[in-house]
Design a protein around this motif. Structure first.
Motif, PDB file in Angstrom:
ATOM      1  N   PRO A   1       0.102   3.780  -3.273  1.00  0.00           N
ATOM      2  CA  PRO A   1      -1.007   4.817  -3.381  1.00  0.00           C
ATOM      3  C   PRO A   1      -1.178   5.487  -2.126  1.00  0.00           C
ATOM      4  O   PRO A   1      -1.931   6.796  -2.081  1.00  0.00           O
ATOM      5  CB  PRO A   1      -2.059   3.193  -3.344  1.00  0.00           C
TER       6      PRO A   1
ATOM      7  N   SER B   1      -1.940   9.577  -2.197  1.00  0.00           N
ATOM      8  CA  SER B   1      -2.883   9.933  -1.445  1.00  0.00           C
ATOM      9  C   SER B   1      -2.833  11.110  -0.422  1.00  0.00           C
ATOM     10  O   SER B   1      -3.429  12.178  -0.173  1.00  0.00           O
ATOM     11  CB  SER B   1      -3.833   9.107  -0.662  1.00  0.00           C
TER      12      SER B   1
ATOM     13  N   HIS C   1       0.749  -1.325   0.172  1.00  0.00           N
ATOM     14  CA  HIS C   1      -0.061   0.064  -0.169  1.00  0.00           C
ATOM     15  C   HIS C   1       1.092   1.355   0.002  1.00  0.00           C
ATOM     16  O   HIS C   1       0.457   2.420   0.042  1.00  0.00           O
ATOM     17  CB  HIS C   1      -0.846  -0.079   1.001  1.00  0.00           C
TER      18      HIS C   1
ATOM     19  N   ILE D   1      -6.273   1.812  -1.413  1.00  0.00           N
ATOM     20  CA  ILE D   1      -6.680   0.909  -2.655  1.00  0.00           C
ATOM     21  C   ILE D   1      -5.486   0.797  -3.602  1.00  0.00           C
ATOM     22  O   ILE D   1      -5.129   1.862  -4.344  1.00  0.00           O
ATOM     23  CB  ILE D   1      -7.934   1.477  -3.167  1.00  0.00           C
ATOM     24  N   ALA D   2      -4.862  -0.146  -3.968  1.00  0.00           N
ATOM     25  CA  ALA D   2      -3.863  -0.276  -4.834  1.00  0.00           C
ATOM     26  C   ALA D   2      -4.430  -0.846  -6.187  1.00  0.00           C
ATOM     27  O   ALA D   2      -5.047  -2.147  -6.446  1.00  0.00           O
ATOM     28  CB  ALA D   2      -2.834  -1.039  -4.231  1.00  0.00           C
ATOM     29  N   GLU D   3      -3.985  -0.195  -7.323  1.00  0.00           N
ATOM     30  CA  GLU D   3      -4.091  -0.713  -8.731  1.00  0.00           C
ATOM     31  C   GLU D   3      -3.596  -1.993  -8.946  1.00  0.00           C
ATOM     32  O   GLU D   3      -4.378  -3.081  -9.666  1.00  0.00           O
ATOM     33  CB  GLU D   3      -3.694   0.469  -9.662  1.00  0.00           C
ATOM     34  N   HIS D   4      -2.414  -2.368  -8.224  1.00  0.00           N
ATOM     35  CA  HIS D   4      -1.491  -3.527  -8.512  1.00  0.00           C
ATOM     36  C   HIS D   4      -1.686  -4.399  -7.289  1.00  0.00           C
ATOM     37  O   HIS D   4      -0.604  -5.309  -6.725  1.00  0.00           O
ATOM     38  CB  HIS D   4      -0.303  -3.261  -9.123  1.00  0.00           C
TER      39      HIS D   4
END
Length: 320
Positions: free
Chosen positions: A102, A106, A99, A284-287
Motif C-alpha cells: 500500500p 501511495s 505495509h 493502510i493495508a487491505e490485507h
C-alpha cells in the motif's frame, strides 16, 4: 503452576486464535484488542501480539512482569520505550513488510497526481472549471532516489522499474538491494542528489535520521525535484522543506507523515498548491490482519521451539 499468557492486543480472527492455541497449547490466549477488561493477571502475560498503549505500558512497569516478547503491528518502533525493553531483555519484532504494497502504491498515486495533472483536475472539477494543462510530466526514464531500501523501498523500486525509471537506492552502508540500479550510502547522498528527479523518503526514525532532510540536503537537490515523505515525519525538518518549496528546489511535495500529527490547521503546508497532504494513510493495508498474522505465526512457532525469532527482530543498537 501459574499459566503463561498471550495477549492479543490487536484484532484477530477465530481461525487465527485457533491456530495460536494449537501452536502454544500451554498458554492462555487473552483477547484484549477492544480495550475490554480481562481477568488474567497482567504480570503473567509473556507475549503481546500488537500494542495497547496504557495497558502495555503498565505491564512493562511491573517489576514482576514476565513479558518476554512483543510482536508489534507497525513497521516503526520509535514510539516504544526501547531502552526499557532492552534493559528487561524483551524481544521485539515489528510489522515490517505488511505495509510495503500500500505505501508503494501511495507513492505512485501521489506522483501521478502531480505529474499527470490529476490533483489540479480534481480542484478544477470542484470549481466546475475546464482548464487544459499546458505541460505535464512523464515518469518514463526519470531517475528516482529511494532513501531507505527495506521492504517498502524495494517495492517502490520494483514499481519504478515498471515505469522504466532509473532507481538509486540509499541505505546506511551502500549494500546491494533488489530493484536498485545503483546503491549509495547515506554519507554519499548529498553529492548524488543532483542525479535525481524524484526523491522518496522511507527512513525509519532514529537519532541519526531525525531532521535528516534539512537545508543542506534540500539545497543539494536540483531545481524542481519532486519530494515524497512516506517514512517518519520527524525525519524531515518542516521549516527546511518550506524553504525548498519557496526557492523552487522542490517543485512538488507529497507528504503522508509530519513532524507533528495531526498537521496543525495553521501549517503553511495546507496552502501550497504544489503540496499534496494525506493524513498518514499510506500504510493502510487491505490485507493487514492476514499479513501481520503470517509474521506472528512464523515467529510464534520459533519462540515455542526455543529458536531465534526469524522475522523482523529489532536490533536495539540500531533502533530498527
Amino acid at each position: 503452576m501459574t499459566k503463561k499468557g498471550i495477549w492479543l492486543a490487536c484484532e484477530t480472527t477465530k481461525n487465527q486464535i485457533e491456530t495460536i492455541k494449537k501452536i502454544a497449547p500451554d498458554y492462555e490466549v487473552i483477547e484484549g484488542w477492544k480495550d475490554t477488561a480481562f481477568d488474567f493477571p497482567l504480570e503473567d502475560i509473556e507475549i503481546i501480539y500488537g500494542w495497547k498503549g496504557q495497558k502495555s505500558d503498565e505491564l512493562l512497569k511491573k517489576e514482576n512482569s514476565r513479558i518476554k516478547w512483543i510482536q508489534g503491528k507497525a513497521a516503526g518502533v520509535d514510539f516504544l520505550d526501547l531502552a526499557s525493553l532492552k534493559e528487561k531483555g524483551v524481544l521485539l519484532t515489528n510489522g515490517s513488510g505488511i505495509h510495503s504494497i500500500p505505501i508503494a502504491e501511495s507513492v505512485f498515486g501521489m506522483l501521478l497526481a502531480y505529474t499527470r495533472g490529476i490533483q489540479a483536475s480534481i480542484k478544477n472539477q470542484l470549481a466546475k472549471n475546464w482548464e487544459e494543462a499546458e505541460r505535464l510530466i512523464e515518469l518514463h526514464e526519470k531517475t528516482i532516489m529511494i532513501v531507505g531500501t527495506g521492504k517498502i523501498g524495494k517495492e517502490v523500486g520494483r514499481l519504478a522499474q515498471a515505469f522504466n525509471m532509473k532507481t538509486i537506492g540509499v541505505n546506511s552502508s551502500g549494500h546491494e538491494a533488489d530493484y536498485m540500479d545503483q546503491v549509495i550510502s547515506q554519507d554519499e547522498l548529498v553529492k548524488h542528489l543532483k542525479d535525481a528527479d524524484i526523491v522518496v523518503n522511507i527512513l525509519p526514525l532514529t537519532d541519526k535520521t531525525t531532521s535528516f532532510f534539512n537545508d543542506q540536503v534540500f539545497n543539494a537537490m536540483k531545481k524542481d525535484t519532486l519530494f515524497l515523505n512516506v517514512g517518519r515525519g520527524p525525519s524531515v525538518d518542516t521549516a527546511s522543506l518550506l524553504r525548498a518549496l519557496d526557492t523552487g528546489k522542490v517543485a512538488f511535495a507529497g507528504l503522508d507523515v509530519f513532524e507533528k500529527e495531526p498537521l496543525e490547521a495553521d501549517s503553511p503546508l495546507w496552502e501550497y498548491e504544489n503540496v499534496l497532504v494525506t493524513a498518514h494513510i499510506s500504510g493502510i493495508a487491505e490485507h493487514f490482519k492476514k499479513r501481520l498474522f503470517a509474521i506472528f505465526e512464523k515467529n510464534l512457532k520459533a519462540y515455542i521451539a526455543g529458536e531465534e525469532l526469524p522475522e523482523n527482530l529489532i536490533d536495539y543498537k540500531k533502533s530498527y
